[in-house]
Structures are given as structure tokens and as C-alpha cells.
Design an enzyme around this catalytic site. Structure first.
Site, PDB file in Angstrom:
ATOM      1  CD  GLU A  92      -6.794   0.111  -4.702  1.00  0.00           C
ATOM      2  OE1 GLU A  92      -6.322   0.873  -5.570  1.00  0.00           O
ATOM      3  OE2 GLU A  92      -7.069   0.486  -3.548  1.00  0.00           O
ATOM      4  N   GLY A 139       0.821  -1.199   0.000  1.00  0.00           N
ATOM      5  CA  GLY A 139       0.000   0.000   0.000  1.00  0.00           C
ATOM      6  C   GLY A 139       0.855   1.249   0.000  1.00  0.00           C
ATOM      7  CE1 TYR A 140       0.051   4.315  -5.321  1.00  0.00           C
ATOM      8  CE2 TYR A 140       0.285   1.934  -5.177  1.00  0.00           C
ATOM      9  CZ  TYR A 140      -0.196   3.058  -5.839  1.00  0.00           C
ATOM     10  OH  TYR A 140      -0.935   2.907  -6.987  1.00  0.00           O
ATOM     11  N   GLY A 141      -0.947   4.473  -0.871  1.00  0.00           N
ATOM     12  CA  GLY A 141      -1.901   5.571  -0.801  1.00  0.00           C
ATOM     13  C   GLY A 141      -2.916   5.313   0.295  1.00  0.00           C
ATOM     14  CB  SER A 142      -6.625   5.379   0.346  1.00  0.00           C
ATOM     15  OG  SER A 142      -6.882   4.429  -0.678  1.00  0.00           O
TER      16      SER A 142
END
Length: 273
Positions: free
Chosen positions: A173, A96-99
Site C-alpha cells: 500500500e 479494507g475499502y478497495g482491492s
């Protein structure tokens, strides 16, 4: 060498009879995260079939066409094309890199800091629903290739629930096929793992590439959608990065420019007529 697999896409309903797998020691490596993640059962982004039906209704109410997203069959086919041999054979790691870093929306058994080389988080994907509208599209995070790396989180999804939880994540996603899912090696303080990563689909119509920071800031400052404002997303991202001790110069500078727009508007509003 760790396995690398890619799938860039254009889900049957699984019954989960086990217990949620956010275990008591899921945060053993990052205890400070224990109260900083939205539990899956409270997440508005946990894409169950019921939640997906609600999103369809909201999309229709906003005038989006019936084909605003990939069909259930297309979603499932793209998931299985990459993960068919993976889920059920063992635990599944998700990067995970965002929300996902504050609202993963799926059950996990472990979370670690993780570094992915050769990719950079950038606000380069246009959205007209979640944080934007058709009149004022938002710019959301994606993960294009680039120099350096990206520090985020790696979540371990236990094998018994990997089938269901990967389907939930995929529906969230991959609704519009905006990413190229890949199985990539990520490094963690506890060792390297192969993780599912949603990299940028540079061929997608909504991929706009990396814009100048000032232009990106103007878009983010003004866009808003069903899940809140584009700016709020950026603020949440910056807050979580700070909490984890991750210094992302791009995010830091972008937030500074968005906040600077407040000063510009404030001065403009107070100027004598």
C-alpha cells in the site's frame, strides 16, 4: 473513546514459522465471503520481498526511474512510526475499502463488515503502473475525508503474525507514499474496533481530488496496466460490494457511466460514413 493515530509517510525481512492464519472460522460472520477472497498464497499483491523485486524489474522495464518507489528503509521506518507499539502487543485490525475486499494478500483470523465515518471511497489517486501507464494513467481508490461514511471490511490479523503481515501489507500500500495510514475507530456488527486505515494523502503529487463522474469514467474506461484494466478494478469492486449487500451510490453511478461509454463507442462505430 477509541484510539486515533495518524502517520503520513513521504522493511527488514521477518521470518514466519507459524501456520497461515486464515482459520476455519475466519468467515463466521460473513460465510458468503468464504469463496470470494483470493487466498494469500495465490495473491499477486502479497508484497513479499521476492514480489517486490519483481515489481522493481517491471518498473524498470517500463522506463520508470530507480526511485519510482520509497526505499525499503523508508517503508519500514514509516510502518514502525505508526505501528511500533501496536504490532506484537495484540491482534491488529485492518480496514479494507478497495482491492483488500477481494484480494487482501495477508493472513487473517477474522473478517467483519465495518463502517468508517467521516471518509468516502473515491477514485482520486493517479497510478502509472498497476492499472495504468505513463501514457494513460489510471485512477485508483483512495479515502479522502467527507460527509457520511464508508462501508468495507475489517480483518483481524492475529498477534503472532501481525509483525510480518503488517510489513507485507505496508509494502503493497505504501510503495509510493500515496496514503496517510491511520489507526481509526470503525464500527462492526460485533462491536467497535480500532483499525489500520489507508486514508488519502492529499499532499501527494498523484492525488488529484474528486473529479466529475463523467471525467473519472473516461479515465477508468481507457487505462490499463500490469495488473489489468482500470475498468476491471471498478467491476471487481462493484461485484464485491453487491455480494456484501453494500450500496455505494458513487461506485454504482460511476460504473453506469463507464458502461454507457460502451454504447457511445458502439453507436459511433456503426454510424454510416
Amino acid at each position: 473513546m477509541a484510539q486515533v493515530r495518524h502517520h503520513c509517510a513521504v522493511v527488514s525481512c521477518f521470518r514466519h514459522t507459524g501456520q497461515p492464519t486464515v482459520t476455519l472460522d475466519a468467515f463466521v460472520h460473513l460465510p458468503s465471503l468464504r469463496d470470494k477472497l483470493t487466498p494469500p498464497e495465490r495473491s499477486r499483491l502479497r508484497a513479499t520481498w521476492e514480489q517486490l523485486a519483481q515489481w522493481d524489474e517491471l518498473a524498470r522495464a517500463r522506463g520508470l526511474p530507480a526511485n519510482w518507489r520509497l526505499s525499503n528503509q523508508e517503508l519500514e521506518a514509516s510502518r514502525l512510526a505508526l505501528l511500533r507499539e501496536y504490532v506484537g502487543a495484540g491482534d491488529l485490525w485492518v480496514y479494507g475499502y478497495g482491492s483488500l475486499m477481494w484480494d487482501p494478500g495477508f493472513h487473517f483470523a477474522e473478517v467483519r463488515l465495518a463502517e468508517l465515518q467521516g471518509y468516502r471511497r473515491r477514485f482520486c489517486y493517479r497510478s502509472t503502473l498497476g492499472r495504468g501507464s505513463r501514457e494513460r494513467p489510471a485512477l485508483m481508490l483512495s479515502l479522502p475525508r467527507g460527509d457520511g461514511g464508508c462501508t468495507g471490511l475489517a480483518f483481524r490479523v492475529a498477534a503472532p503474525v501481525a509483525e510480518m503481515e503488517s510489513a507485507v501489507l505496508w509494502r503493497r500500500e505504501m510503495l509510493r507514499g500515496g496514503y496517510c495510514p491511520a489507526l481509526l475507530p470503525v464500527s462492526t456488527p460485533q462491536g467497535e474496533v480500532t483499525a489500520l486505515v489507508m486514508t488519502a494523502n492529499v499532499a501527494h503529487a498523484d492525488f488529484v481530488g474528486e473529479l466529475p463522474l463523467d471525467d473519472t469514467a473516461v479515465v477508468i474506461a481507457g487505462a490499463s496496466g500490469l495488473f489489468g484494466s482500470n475498468r476491471n478494478y471498478l467491476e471487481l469492486l462493484a461485484h464485491q460490494l453487491d455480494a456484501l449487500g453494500i450500496d455505494d451510490a458513487y461506485v454504482r453511478q460511476l460504473l453506469q457511466r463507464v458502461r454507457a461509454l460502451d454504447d457511445v463507442h458502439s453507436h459511433a462505430g456503426s454510424a454510416p460514413g
